[in-house]
Design an enzyme around this catalytic site. Structure first.
Site, mmCIF file in Angstrom:
data_model
loop_
_atom_site.group_PDB
_atom_site.id
_atom_site.type_symbol
_atom_site.label_atom_id
_atom_site.label_comp_id
_atom_site.label_asym_id
_atom_site.label_seq_id
_atom_site.Cartn_x
_atom_site.Cartn_y
_atom_site.Cartn_z
ATOM 1 N N GLU A 141 34.193 38.407 42.227
ATOM 2 C CA GLU A 141 34.734 39.694 42.648
ATOM 3 C C GLU A 141 34.091 40.815 41.829
ATOM 4 O O GLU A 141 34.527 41.106 40.711
ATOM 5 C CB GLU A 141 36.240 39.733 42.416
ATOM 6 C CG GLU A 141 36.999 38.678 43.190
ATOM 7 C CD GLU A 141 38.450 39.090 43.401
ATOM 8 O OE1 GLU A 141 38.842 39.244 44.559
ATOM 9 O OE2 GLU A 141 39.157 39.288 42.402
ATOM 10 N N GLU A 154 41.570 42.867 37.233
ATOM 11 C CA GLU A 154 42.629 43.811 36.823
ATOM 12 C C GLU A 154 43.338 43.308 35.568
ATOM 13 O O GLU A 154 43.754 44.098 34.728
ATOM 14 C CB GLU A 154 43.606 44.037 37.989
ATOM 15 C CG GLU A 154 42.974 44.928 39.058
ATOM 16 C CD GLU A 154 43.447 44.677 40.475
ATOM 17 O OE1 GLU A 154 44.495 44.033 40.665
ATOM 18 O OE2 GLU A 154 42.740 45.111 41.414
ATOM 19 N N GLY A 187 42.522 41.562 48.829
ATOM 20 C CA GLY A 187 43.610 42.373 48.291
ATOM 21 C C GLY A 187 44.216 43.231 49.392
ATOM 22 O O GLY A 187 45.038 42.774 50.184
ATOM 23 N N GLY A 188 43.774 44.487 49.452
ATOM 24 C CA GLY A 188 44.338 45.485 50.374
ATOM 25 C C GLY A 188 44.567 44.980 51.800
ATOM 26 O O GLY A 188 45.658 45.147 52.354
ATOM 27 N N SER A 241 37.000 44.357 48.696
ATOM 28 C CA SER A 241 36.956 45.107 49.955
ATOM 29 C C SER A 241 36.579 44.245 51.168
ATOM 30 O O SER A 241 35.862 44.694 52.059
ATOM 31 C CB SER A 241 36.026 46.314 49.840
ATOM 32 O OG SER A 241 36.512 47.210 48.848
ATOM 33 N N HIS A 246 41.739 37.546 36.930
ATOM 34 C CA HIS A 246 41.434 38.634 37.857
ATOM 35 C C HIS A 246 40.953 39.844 37.060
ATOM 36 O O HIS A 246 41.435 40.101 35.958
ATOM 37 C CB HIS A 246 42.682 38.988 38.681
ATOM 38 C CG HIS A 246 42.367 39.940 39.793
ATOM 39 N ND1 HIS A 246 42.248 41.290 39.577
ATOM 40 C CD2 HIS A 246 42.124 39.732 41.113
ATOM 41 C CE1 HIS A 246 41.939 41.870 40.735
ATOM 42 N NE2 HIS A 246 41.861 40.945 41.678
ATOM 43 N N ASN A 295 45.790 38.210 48.056
ATOM 44 C CA ASN A 295 46.379 38.573 46.761
ATOM 45 C C ASN A 295 47.166 39.860 46.968
ATOM 46 O O ASN A 295 46.574 40.928 47.143
ATOM 47 C CB ASN A 295 45.235 38.770 45.746
ATOM 48 C CG ASN A 295 45.722 39.315 44.412
ATOM 49 O OD1 ASN A 295 46.924 39.378 44.160
ATOM 50 N ND2 ASN A 295 44.784 39.715 43.574
ATOM 51 N N TRP A 296 48.475 39.744 46.966
ATOM 52 C CA TRP A 296 49.312 40.922 47.268
ATOM 53 C C TRP A 296 49.431 41.857 46.061
ATOM 54 O O TRP A 296 49.984 42.940 46.179
ATOM 55 C CB TRP A 296 50.705 40.479 47.728
ATOM 56 C CG TRP A 296 50.709 39.774 49.047
ATOM 57 C CD1 TRP A 296 49.625 39.496 49.845
ATOM 58 C CD2 TRP A 296 51.850 39.252 49.757
ATOM 59 N NE1 TRP A 296 50.020 38.841 50.982
ATOM 60 C CE2 TRP A 296 51.386 38.671 50.950
ATOM 61 C CE3 TRP A 296 53.225 39.209 49.483
ATOM 62 C CZ2 TRP A 296 52.245 38.081 51.885
ATOM 63 C CZ3 TRP A 296 54.081 38.608 50.401
ATOM 64 C CH2 TRP A 296 53.592 38.053 51.592
ATOM 65 N N LYS A 297 48.949 41.420 44.903
ATOM 66 C CA LYS A 297 49.027 42.240 43.675
ATOM 67 C C LYS A 297 50.465 42.727 43.459
ATOM 68 O O LYS A 297 51.393 42.010 43.790
ATOM 69 C CB LYS A 297 48.020 43.385 43.751
ATOM 70 C CG LYS A 297 46.606 42.879 44.098
ATOM 71 C CD LYS A 297 45.528 43.897 43.905
ATOM 72 C CE LYS A 297 44.175 43.267 44.209
ATOM 73 N NZ LYS A 297 43.059 44.167 44.006
ATOM 74 N N GLY A 314 39.062 47.198 45.830
ATOM 75 C CA GLY A 314 39.919 48.327 46.192
ATOM 76 C C GLY A 314 39.169 49.635 46.395
ATOM 77 O O GLY A 314 39.773 50.689 46.499
HETATM 78 P P1 PGA Z 1 40.537 44.307 47.616
HETATM 79 O O1 PGA Z 1 40.955 43.399 46.370
HETATM 80 O O2 PGA Z 1 40.366 43.391 48.795
HETATM 81 O O3 PGA Z 1 41.645 45.288 47.792
HETATM 82 O O4 PGA Z 1 39.232 44.978 47.253
HETATM 83 C C1 PGA Z 1 40.366 42.158 46.150
HETATM 84 C C2 PGA Z 1 40.974 41.489 44.942
HETATM 85 O O5 PGA Z 1 41.216 42.176 43.938
HETATM 86 O O6 PGA Z 1 41.250 40.264 44.937
#
Ligand code: PGA
Length: 252
Positions: free
Chosen positions: A168, A98, A235-236, A214, A96, A10-12, A174
């Site tokens: 998640e 966020e 994500g990251g 993470s 998600h 997920n590149w956000k 993150g």
């Molecule tokens: P992260 O994000 O790997 O940066 O913790 C995961 C996500 O939000 O899908």
């Protein structure tokens, strides 16, 4: 029933169009073609078509990060299922944390979006997860149950068989704080029992439940060795080709 693992990046809200093309190209160079696991990439909306072209023939799947539940209309800033399909998407992330935290996403909206995705043959990746406060007050499983029941509301067993779930924990996203394999396994197992109740045992046995929060090259193997963890939503670490490649090549 063997569940084919899913590794999703997920590149956000990261990478411009040229940066997205470059990252997709680098990923293919690092990962190559794999037939025993599914690789999914979720770039930003303006980069979808370009990334679709870049990964054409690789076997990787393209995902959007959200969608609107209507097909078209006066909804400034939104994107619909048919638009995502036309851009080359086969998957869409829904609910998600966020979106829930910053954009007021509710379980009711998640349910509308899940139905819209399924209507257009997009596979929803439905995200659920508790906050730190909820975990510390012992509410984790109740929160997850409420989110899964809410997001899957009104779906029959057939429809539930067509989606992917992602656990998640909000406190792990993150932050560099990953859930322990036992913490994740406990929630994944409870989600699977809930799917058995909402659909049936066969659908539950085949349902892919991803862990996110993470995930890194250093912890993916132990997470993936848990019985009910069928993949990762990253994500990251999905923004670094070498790290994501190592995650895709997890060993368990
Ligand atoms: P992260 O994000 O790997 O940066 O913790 C995961 C996500 O939000 O899908």
């Amino acid at each position: 029933m063997a569940r084919v693992p899913i590794l999703a990046g997920n590149w956000k809200m990261n990478c411009t169009l040229p940066e997205s093309e470059a990252l997709a190209g680098e990923l293919y160079k690092e990962i190559g073609q794999l037939d025993d696991r599914e690789v999914i990439i979720a770039p930003t909306t303006p980069a979808l078509t370009a990334v679709a072209r870049q990964i054409d023939g690789s076997g990787y799947k393209l995902s959007a990060q959200d969608l609107h539940w209507e097909d078209s209309g006066a909804f400034t800033g939104e994107v619909s299922g048919p638009m995502l399909v036309a851009a080359g998407c086969s998957h869409v992330i829904i609910g998600h944390s966020e979106r829930r935290q910053y954009f007021g996403e509710t379980d009711g909206r998640v349910a509308l979006k899940v139905k819209a995705a399924l209507r257009h043959k997009l596979t929803p990746i439905v995200c659920v997860g508790e906050t730190l406060e909820e975990r510390e007050s012992g509410e984790t499983l109740a929160v997850i149950e409420r989110q899964v029941r809410g997001g899957l509301d009104g779906l029959d067993a057939n429809s539930i068989a067509g989606l992917v779930l992602a656990y998640e924990p909000v406190w792990a996203i993150g932050t560099g704080k990953v859930a322990t394999p036992q913490q994740a396994q406990e929630v994944h197992a409870s989600i699977r029992s809930l799917v058995a109740e909402l659909a049936n045992a066969e659908v539950a046995a085949g349902c892919r439940i991803l862990y996110g929060g993470s995930v890194k090259p250093e912890n993916v193997d132990i997470l993936m060795s848990q019985e009910d963890i069928d993949g990762a939503l990253v994500g990251g670490a999905s923004l670094k080709a070498a790290d994501f490649a190592r995650i895709v090549r997890f060993q368990s």
